[in-house]
Write an enzyme that holds these catalytic residues in place. Structure first.
Site, PDB file in Angstrom:
ATOM      1  N   TYR A 114      -1.245   2.669  -6.435  1.00 45.35           N
ATOM      2  CA  TYR A 114      -0.609   3.870  -5.891  1.00 45.35           C
ATOM      3  C   TYR A 114       0.530   4.335  -6.796  1.00 45.35           C
ATOM      4  CZ  TYR A 114       2.750   6.843  -4.026  1.00 45.35           C
ATOM      5  OH  TYR A 114       3.617   7.887  -3.936  1.00 45.35           O
ATOM      6  N   GLU A 170      11.432   2.402  -0.598  1.00 43.73           N
ATOM      7  CA  GLU A 170      10.820   3.302   0.390  1.00 43.73           C
ATOM      8  C   GLU A 170       9.579   2.679   1.028  1.00 43.73           C
ATOM      9  OE1 GLU A 170       9.736   6.908  -1.485  1.00 43.73           O
ATOM     10  OE2 GLU A 170       8.328   7.479   0.074  1.00 43.73           O
ATOM     11  N   GLU A 201      13.047  14.583  -3.139  1.00 41.28           N
ATOM     12  CA  GLU A 201      11.881  14.268  -3.976  1.00 41.28           C
ATOM     13  C   GLU A 201      11.332  15.560  -4.546  1.00 41.28           C
ATOM     14  OE1 GLU A 201       8.767  12.294  -1.886  1.00 41.28           O
ATOM     15  OE2 GLU A 201       7.588  11.947  -3.678  1.00 41.28           O
TER      16      GLU A 201
HETATM   17  C1  CS2 Z   1       4.328   9.353  -1.526  1.00 39.23           C
HETATM   18  C2  CS2 Z   1       3.404  10.491  -1.281  1.00 39.23           C
HETATM   19  O1  CS2 Z   1       5.735  10.898  -2.580  1.00 39.23           O
HETATM   20  C3  CS2 Z   1       5.701   9.878  -1.888  1.00 39.23           C
HETATM   21  O2  CS2 Z   1       6.693   9.264  -1.475  1.00 39.23           O
HETATM   22  O3  CS2 Z   1       4.421   8.459  -0.463  1.00 39.23           O
HETATM   23  O4  CS2 Z   1       2.999  10.968  -2.515  1.00 39.23           O
HETATM   24  C4  CS2 Z   1       2.170  10.163  -0.478  1.00 39.23           C
HETATM   25  O5  CS2 Z   1       1.387   9.219  -1.169  1.00 39.23           O
HETATM   26  C5  CS2 Z   1       1.390  11.448  -0.289  1.00 39.23           C
HETATM   27  O6  CS2 Z   1       2.233  12.393   0.305  1.00 39.23           O
HETATM   28  C6  CS2 Z   1       0.181  11.211   0.591  1.00 39.23           C
HETATM   29  O7  CS2 Z   1      -0.443  12.451   0.808  1.00 39.23           O
HETATM   30 MG    MG Z   2       6.358   7.725  -0.185  1.00 34.65          MG
END
Ligand code: CS2
Ligand code: MG
Length: 411
Positions: free
Chosen positions: A159, A245, A348
């Site tokens: 991820y 997070e 973010e």
């Molecule tokens: C992630 C998100 O940005 C973040 O903190 O948790 O990119 C998440 O994976 C996506 O919003 C899922 O759609």
């Molecule tokens: Mg996130």
């Protein structure tokens, strides 16, 4: 001031977005983001079949009353689909009200409390050298706070790690469109022990390269059990993170009590929450340090403002969600709140692709690490409807994580 038109526009300029476009009898247009990554058509249907009929002929000026009617009147309260739909209506009504007042939205929320909103970007790398390059690239782009996500040796994909080499890193999009040869979500293999062993070496290398000052964030993305998250928080303490997070799935506040007892690493949680009620124990017991929700998923500007005011009572700051699956409309709404509320923490900012910005005409600015909402009346975003129609919806699923033995895990 009656609403005479309510259109739900699903478009896919680089990724899927759902936008509600309201028009008043005076021709004033308001936009709201209703994007729910991987479940977009559920929100489109909720809006089209259940909310749009209530909006036509209603008074656009009655924002709080509309919110309460759509929330309490649904009987079936909360949930990501319902709250994204309500969020879109609410945000569009605030856009209209600010346009009619001739002010940028933040002025209606109390005016500016700061010169700009500190943003963080997503640096990533399949290995440490690539990660360090990505951090340098983000610093060169002007970021002054960096989220750090790394590959794990032996794992094909993890991820948060953008495909490297060529293309635009900011196009990292976890939801993969389906196709004839890939009709289902992609599967990513996960091993928490390998992750827990590897991550401290990543932050050791990043701090050695960039020093102690640079604010660094990391997203655990819901996949640790409490004792694992406590171990990670403790092992990262020497690297002084801005936040860790989603250290654990957010539904279980008691898990956060565990983590809190074991580590002083600041905790951020809530991007998958959709109601202020989800936060009450986390805030009253000070189990978190930052609220991660986005305007788009928490009942709009009205819902987010109530949540941030509750968080402020407990010394908790904002850290609004801002990946590419929050549309430019949702991002703009966040920036107006970021500028106005006292307990702002960080924003973010993954940055949308050039293709997305062909459809959404934005006027917020990113300069020297800070985001600035537009000073034009309203949110400061326009949607080019003709351009939107050039990018039809494409079914896309977020990945599913499985352990090496095939057991489904939290992605
Ligand atoms: C992630 C998100 O940005 C973040 O903190 O948790 O990119 C998440 O994976 C996506 O919003 C899922 O759609
Ligand atoms: Mg996130």
């Amino acid at each position: 001031m009656k609403i005479v038109s309510a259109e739900v526009i699903v478009t896919s300029p680089g990724r899927n977005f759902v936008t509600l476009r309201l028009t008043t009898e005076d021709g004033v247009v308001g936009l709201g983001d209703a994007t729910l990554n991987g479940r977009e058509l559920a929100v489109e249907s909720y809006l089209d079949h259940h909310l749009v009929p209530l909006l036509i002929g209603s008074d656009a000026s009655r924002i709080e009353d509309t919110w309460q009617q759509l929330y309490r009147g649904a009987y079936w309260r909360r949930g990501p689909v319902t709250m994204a739909a309500i969020a879109a209506v609410d945000t569009a009504l605030w856009d209209i009200k600010a346009k009619c007042a001739g002010m940028p939205l933040y002025q209606l929320l109390g005016g500016a409390s700061r010169i700009g909103a500190l943003a963080y970007g997503h640096a990533s790398g399949r290995d440490i050298p690539e990660l360090l390059d990505s951090i340098r690239e983000h610093l060169a782009q002007g970021y002054r706070a960096i989220r750090v996500q790394s590959g794990i040796p032996g794992f094909e994909s993890v991820y948060g790690v953008a495909a490297s080499g060529g293309g635009d890193r900011y196009d990292y999009e976890p939801a993969r469109p389906t196709s004839d040869d890939r009709p289902r979500p992609t599967v990513e293999t996960w091993d928490t022990r390998a992750y827990l062993r590897h991550l401290p070496t990543v932050f050791e290398a990043v701090r050695a390269e960039f020093g102690p000052e640079l604010p660094l964030l990391h997203d655990g993305h819901h996949r640790m059990r409490p004792i694992e998250a406590a171990r990670l928080g403790k092992s990262l303490e020497p690297y002084d993170l801005f936040w860790l997070e989603d250290a654990t799935p957010a539904e279980d506040p008691s898990a956060l009590r565990w983590i809190r007892h074991h580590t002083t690493t600041p905790l951020a949680i809530g991007e998958v929450f959709n109601s202020i009620h989800d936060y009450v124990p986390l805030l009253s017991e000070r189990l978190i340090d930052y609220v991660r929700s986005a305007v788009t998923h928490t009942g709009g500007v009205t819902g987010m403002k109530k949540l941030l005011d509750l968080a402020a009572l407990h010394g908790v700051k904002s850290g609004m969600h801002g990946p590419t699956d929050i549309s430019p409309v949702g991002m703009a709404a966040a920036l107006h709140l970021d500028l106005a509320v006292h307990n702002f923490g960080i924003q973010e900012y993954m940055r949308h692709s050039a293709r997305t910005l062909e459809v959404f005409r934005t006027s917020y600015r990113f300069e020297d690490g800070l985001l600035h909402p537009s000073d034009t009346p309203g949110l400061g975003v326009d949607l080019d409807v003709a351009a939107a129609r050039r990018f039809p919806y494409r079914q896309a699923y977020l990945p599913v994580a499985r352990l090496r033995d095939g057991t489904v895990h939290d992605w």
